[in-house]
Design a protein around this motif. Sequence first.
Motif, PDB file in Angstrom:
ATOM      1  N   LEU B 250      -6.741  -4.909  11.243  1.00 12.37           N
ATOM      2  CA  LEU B 250      -6.632  -3.565  11.065  1.00 12.37           C
ATOM      3  C   LEU B 250      -5.384  -2.786  11.913  1.00 12.37           C
ATOM      4  O   LEU B 250      -4.818  -2.010  11.394  1.00 12.37           O
ATOM      5  CB  LEU B 250      -8.073  -2.861  11.118  1.00 12.37           C
ATOM      6  N   PRO B 251      -5.870  -3.137  13.333  1.00  8.99           N
ATOM      7  CA  PRO B 251      -5.006  -2.466  14.146  1.00  8.99           C
ATOM      8  C   PRO B 251      -3.332  -3.044  13.914  1.00  8.99           C
ATOM      9  O   PRO B 251      -2.437  -2.326  14.017  1.00  8.99           O
ATOM     10  CB  PRO B 251      -5.293  -3.131  15.544  1.00  8.99           C
ATOM     11  N   PHE B 252      -3.172  -4.144  13.493  1.00  6.47           N
ATOM     12  CA  PHE B 252      -1.799  -4.762  13.054  1.00  6.47           C
ATOM     13  C   PHE B 252      -1.340  -3.714  11.957  1.00  6.47           C
ATOM     14  O   PHE B 252      -0.038  -3.266  12.140  1.00  6.47           O
ATOM     15  CB  PHE B 252      -2.034  -6.007  12.477  1.00  6.47           C
ATOM     16  N   VAL B 253      -1.894  -3.477  10.816  1.00  5.85           N
ATOM     17  CA  VAL B 253      -1.477  -2.604   9.774  1.00  5.85           C
ATOM     18  C   VAL B 253      -1.192  -1.430  10.185  1.00  5.85           C
ATOM     19  O   VAL B 253      -0.103  -0.524   9.914  1.00  5.85           O
ATOM     20  CB  VAL B 253      -2.423  -2.570   8.506  1.00  5.85           C
ATOM     21  N   LEU B 254      -2.226  -0.750  11.262  1.00 10.00           N
ATOM     22  CA  LEU B 254      -1.743   0.574  11.829  1.00 10.00           C
ATOM     23  C   LEU B 254      -0.672   0.627  12.633  1.00 10.00           C
ATOM     24  O   LEU B 254       0.298   1.792  12.508  1.00 10.00           O
ATOM     25  CB  LEU B 254      -2.922   0.951  12.331  1.00 10.00           C
ATOM     26  N   ARG B 353      12.409   0.159   3.649  1.00 10.85           N
ATOM     27  CA  ARG B 353      13.279   1.601   3.804  1.00 10.85           C
ATOM     28  C   ARG B 353      13.821   1.287   2.463  1.00 10.85           C
ATOM     29  O   ARG B 353      14.108   2.369   1.884  1.00 10.85           O
ATOM     30  CB  ARG B 353      14.299   1.235   4.823  1.00 10.85           C
ATOM     31  N   ALA B 354      14.097   0.132   1.766  1.00 12.07           N
ATOM     32  CA  ALA B 354      15.004   0.409   0.327  1.00 12.07           C
ATOM     33  C   ALA B 354      14.122   0.511  -0.822  1.00 12.07           C
ATOM     34  O   ALA B 354      14.492   0.991  -1.959  1.00 12.07           O
ATOM     35  CB  ALA B 354      15.424  -0.946   0.152  1.00 12.07           C
ATOM     36  N   THR B 355      12.747   0.485  -0.538  1.00 14.46           N
ATOM     37  CA  THR B 355      11.744   0.548  -1.525  1.00 14.46           C
ATOM     38  C   THR B 355      11.317   2.124  -1.532  1.00 14.46           C
ATOM     39  O   THR B 355      11.273   2.818  -2.686  1.00 14.46           O
ATOM     40  CB  THR B 355      10.664  -0.251  -1.592  1.00 14.46           C
ATOM     41  N   LEU B 356      10.696   2.488  -0.613  1.00 10.39           N
ATOM     42  CA  LEU B 356       9.653   3.865  -0.491  1.00 10.39           C
ATOM     43  C   LEU B 356      10.525   5.168  -0.584  1.00 10.39           C
ATOM     44  O   LEU B 356      11.486   5.307  -0.021  1.00 10.39           O
ATOM     45  CB  LEU B 356       8.736   3.733   0.482  1.00 10.39           C
TER      46      LEU B 356
ATOM     47  N   LEU C   4     -11.674   4.053  -1.408  1.00 13.31           N
ATOM     48  CA  LEU C   4     -11.194   2.615  -1.504  1.00 13.31           C
ATOM     49  C   LEU C   4     -10.466   2.439  -2.697  1.00 13.31           C
ATOM     50  O   LEU C   4      -9.526   1.751  -2.507  1.00 13.31           O
ATOM     51  CB  LEU C   4     -12.536   1.627  -1.531  1.00 13.31           C
ATOM     52  N   GLN C   5     -10.959   2.880  -3.698  1.00 16.53           N
ATOM     53  CA  GLN C   5      -9.988   2.406  -5.010  1.00 16.53           C
ATOM     54  C   GLN C   5      -8.632   2.988  -4.992  1.00 16.53           C
ATOM     55  O   GLN C   5      -7.477   2.577  -5.239  1.00 16.53           O
ATOM     56  CB  GLN C   5     -10.890   2.933  -6.201  1.00 16.53           C
ATOM     57  N   GLU C   6      -8.805   4.369  -4.568  1.00 15.71           N
ATOM     58  CA  GLU C   6      -7.493   4.853  -4.125  1.00 15.71           C
ATOM     59  C   GLU C   6      -6.399   4.364  -3.320  1.00 15.71           C
ATOM     60  O   GLU C   6      -5.229   4.009  -3.512  1.00 15.71           O
ATOM     61  CB  GLU C   6      -7.464   6.397  -3.836  1.00 15.71           C
ATOM     62  N   VAL C   7      -6.998   3.833  -2.120  1.00 14.44           N
ATOM     63  CA  VAL C   7      -6.218   2.966  -1.181  1.00 14.44           C
ATOM     64  C   VAL C   7      -5.713   1.806  -1.609  1.00 14.44           C
ATOM     65  O   VAL C   7      -4.594   1.116  -1.747  1.00 14.44           O
ATOM     66  CB  VAL C   7      -7.076   2.628   0.124  1.00 14.44           C
ATOM     67  N   TRP C   8      -6.577   1.007  -2.663  1.00 12.33           N
ATOM     68  CA  TRP C   8      -6.221  -0.048  -3.375  1.00 12.33           C
ATOM     69  C   TRP C   8      -5.190   0.162  -4.218  1.00 12.33           C
ATOM     70  O   TRP C   8      -4.201  -0.559  -4.437  1.00 12.33           O
ATOM     71  CB  TRP C   8      -7.459  -0.810  -3.924  1.00 12.33           C
ATOM     72  N   GLN C   9      -5.057   1.075  -4.979  1.00 10.83           N
ATOM     73  CA  GLN C   9      -4.229   1.600  -5.818  1.00 10.83           C
ATOM     74  C   GLN C   9      -2.755   1.815  -5.196  1.00 10.83           C
ATOM     75  O   GLN C   9      -1.686   1.102  -5.557  1.00 10.83           O
ATOM     76  CB  GLN C   9      -4.579   2.439  -6.743  1.00 10.83           C
ATOM     77  N   VAL C  11      -1.671   0.502  -2.175  1.00 10.11           N
ATOM     78  CA  VAL C  11      -1.335  -0.857  -2.074  1.00 10.11           C
ATOM     79  C   VAL C  11      -0.796  -1.496  -3.086  1.00 10.11           C
ATOM     80  O   VAL C  11       0.357  -2.096  -2.889  1.00 10.11           O
ATOM     81  CB  VAL C  11      -2.546  -1.407  -1.094  1.00 10.11           C
ATOM     82  N   LYS C  12      -1.287  -1.395  -4.121  1.00  9.42           N
ATOM     83  CA  LYS C  12      -0.907  -2.174  -5.187  1.00  9.42           C
ATOM     84  C   LYS C  12       0.395  -1.654  -5.620  1.00  9.42           C
ATOM     85  O   LYS C  12       1.293  -2.402  -5.992  1.00  9.42           O
ATOM     86  CB  LYS C  12      -1.940  -2.107  -6.431  1.00  9.42           C
ATOM     87  N   ALA C  13       0.543  -0.384  -5.711  1.00  5.30           N
ATOM     88  CA  ALA C  13       1.870   0.422  -6.120  1.00  5.30           C
ATOM     89  C   ALA C  13       2.910   0.038  -5.372  1.00  5.30           C
ATOM     90  O   ALA C  13       4.041  -0.360  -5.691  1.00  5.30           O
ATOM     91  CB  ALA C  13       1.750   2.031  -6.146  1.00  5.30           C
ATOM     92  N   ILE C  14       2.831  -0.020  -3.963  1.00  3.10           N
ATOM     93  CA  ILE C  14       3.756  -0.291  -2.842  1.00  3.10           C
ATOM     94  C   ILE C  14       4.165  -1.677  -3.181  1.00  3.10           C
ATOM     95  O   ILE C  14       5.350  -2.147  -3.032  1.00  3.10           O
ATOM     96  CB  ILE C  14       3.096  -0.030  -1.620  1.00  3.10           C
TER      97      ILE C  14
END
Lengths: 184, 391, 189
Positions: B250-254, B353-356, C4-9, C11-14
């Motif tokens: 979790l800290p890693f993603v953050l 950067r290229a995606t979002l 949670l569903q929103e977060v999962w969606q 993540v999936k979209a990204i």
Amino acid sequence: MGLLGSDERPRDVILGTLDDLINMARSRSMWPLTFGIACCAIEMMATWDPKIDADRFGMFFRNTPRQADVMIVSGTVNKKLAKRLRRLYDQMAEPKWVISMGACANQGGPFRQGYSVVEGVDKIVPVDVYIPGCPPRPEALLQALLLLRDKIADRELRYKKPREIPADYDVMAEPGKDGRLPVL
Amino acid sequence: MRPIPIPEDRHFRPRLIGYDPQKSRPWLERTVYAAYVFVFWLIVIATYAGVPALFGALGWDGGWGFVLMRVLQVVLLFLLSAVIALLLILVLRKYLGKVQERFGPMHYGPAGGIQTVFDALKLLAKEDFVPAAADALTFRLAPAVTFVASFAMFAVIPFASGWVLADTNVGLIYLIAVSTLSAYGVLLGGVSSGNKWALIGALRAGAQMVSYEIPLALVFLTVAVWSGTLRLGGIVDAQLGLWNFLPLALPFVLYVIASLAELKHIPFDFPEAESELIAGYNVEYSGMSFAFFFLAEFVELFLLPALIVVFFFGGWHGPLFGIEPGSLAAGALESLYFTLKTAVWVWIFLWIRATLPRYRDDQLMEFAWKAMIPLALFGLVLAAYMRLIWR
Amino acid sequence: MSLLQEVWQAVKAIGTGMATVHKRVYEEAPTEFYPYVKPELPPVSVQSLALVENEDGSERCIVCLQCERACPAQVITIERHRNPEGKGFLIDRFDIDLVNCMYCAACVEACPVSSIVTIQDFEMSTYDLQTLKADIDFLHEQARRARQWYSPKFGVELRTDDGRIEKAPPEMQPGGLAEILKPAEEVDS
Ligand code: SF4
Ligand code: SF4
Ligand code: SF4
């Protein structure tokens, strides 16, 4: 302008080589200003598309005039725009170049007898390369950019003073009480 | 100016100079990147092994000799950051080109390899402009502050075991302090420009960087709690068995999200949002001042992924093939592992950067305060409990 | 749960987006390498104008001034005098101001003998606008250099290697434009 702006190219080995090197760098890294005026701007955008891809030659758009080197005047310049165009040109940092794209920017083109049209952008800013066409092909713009590259690489720089803007080119933005132009 | 001779047929043709591959040559491109990385690696070896060995051999490793050695190392690190910026700008442009189904720079230098050198030379020779409305001293100072704040992070980055300028036991605290400073440079630059776009960009940068400093610092704390040390070398050593990104997922993603924001990188590039703010805080900067902002940005684009590697991916750890740890060869190999791991993370950042697309400004702040900070606190508590139970 | 569903969606979209972007890296770019390779333009594309001569070098233009009248941008200037021996006129001056020309090809449509034609020479960028003030010599030169040109009357014409002018084979002819133009001519007459 000193070293880089002298009338005669210095024949000195070191300075001459340095001059060449800097001209080479300048000619190979021309960043145009994101500034589209009229229909020609569509072709200007197409020049950076995958098919032509001017980025192959190290050119990409900068949004602010301070960081741009080349202004591509792509379209009809009317008298109201003239002052703003000149202001953008003045805001660009030296050295700077101008490409006049299309019949309108060259000499007014189809609108050249209109009451509001500037007949040639070289009445306002010094132009280095002209492109005929209405609109020119994207390849023609790339050719003009490469001609400009050759011009920069070959010839020493000299400061060209832009002409005075004629009084009848209507200015909406009058200087305020402090003598400054308002922020547009 | 010499008159331009008009050709007989009145057609001016551009000269056909430059490399002319007419197709992409991926192997050539990779060779160019590898050459840059090799130069990078050589400079790292020279900085952390060559210079101390030289001074040791000369017997100058005390008093003023030590100061001179440090100065020389810092000069080499400056060279290193220049190489980083040249390489990363090239890679960024070529990668974005690839993603858009075109070629990036490709005609100047083999596979466009020296395009960024030309760019740097041009910026060097371009007029450095101070607008009349700007506060000249602050305006001049701001790029330097930004760059120095980013550059100072090099002091505690361990490239290999023992290859670090200052192996202090407050490395993490130093990092928090220094990385916050770069917000000052951006803020000062924007406010002193006397331009409304720059002002808005600077305020956004200030708000964004301060907000995301907090989860970043909380993640630093989590890593410190988990490893039991504030020393970056110690954190890497603590990961010998298990890399931190598994227990500290979790800290890693953050950390990844917060460092994207800290970098002012898409999807968090509000301070220089080009479609809204022209160029944001650096709108009035030209020539070398602008180049320093650019340099700072790309040095950070190296340093924050490097910190990911240090905190979560085992730093310099990798198979040593029986080379005795502590020797020059082992150090070189370890720094190569470190460089390659960082390169992967830089690539992921470029990929993002290229995606979002860009967020909305209020969403950004909401995300920081309502999601990131509670989650980071939760991660901190969780890591503390896990540490109590398992170690 | 919905959070949670929103977060999962998200993540999936990204993830989907990033995968799509990565696939693009391996696709072939359609870049055409302009200054090194000249693009092949369709024969009807109007890039510049030229004045064609007959095969024997005599003037095809009969100086009827139709093109001058048709030009909406008024950039053609023609001066003529009566032929002292025989009928018709001779050219004194035939200038086209290619700077202001908007390449609409109205002049090409108006020409009764297809003397003025469109060519595909787009590389006309210049350091000096004077090179674009075309006189008759330059227009002839442009036609001599061109391998093929187009006029609505004769369609695409080719210059063969031995200097003859002949109509291009049907597969090179633009079907669409000729068809569009035909009813217009009928209405006029
Ligand atoms: S030259 Fe033609 S295409 Fe370009 S701006 Fe003028 S009218 Fe539009
Ligand atoms: S193409 Fe159009 S503008 Fe140009 S000369 Fe012919 S009629 Fe006039
Ligand atoms: S070019 Fe054609 S339309 Fe123009 S004067 Fe000659 S014959 Fe007449």
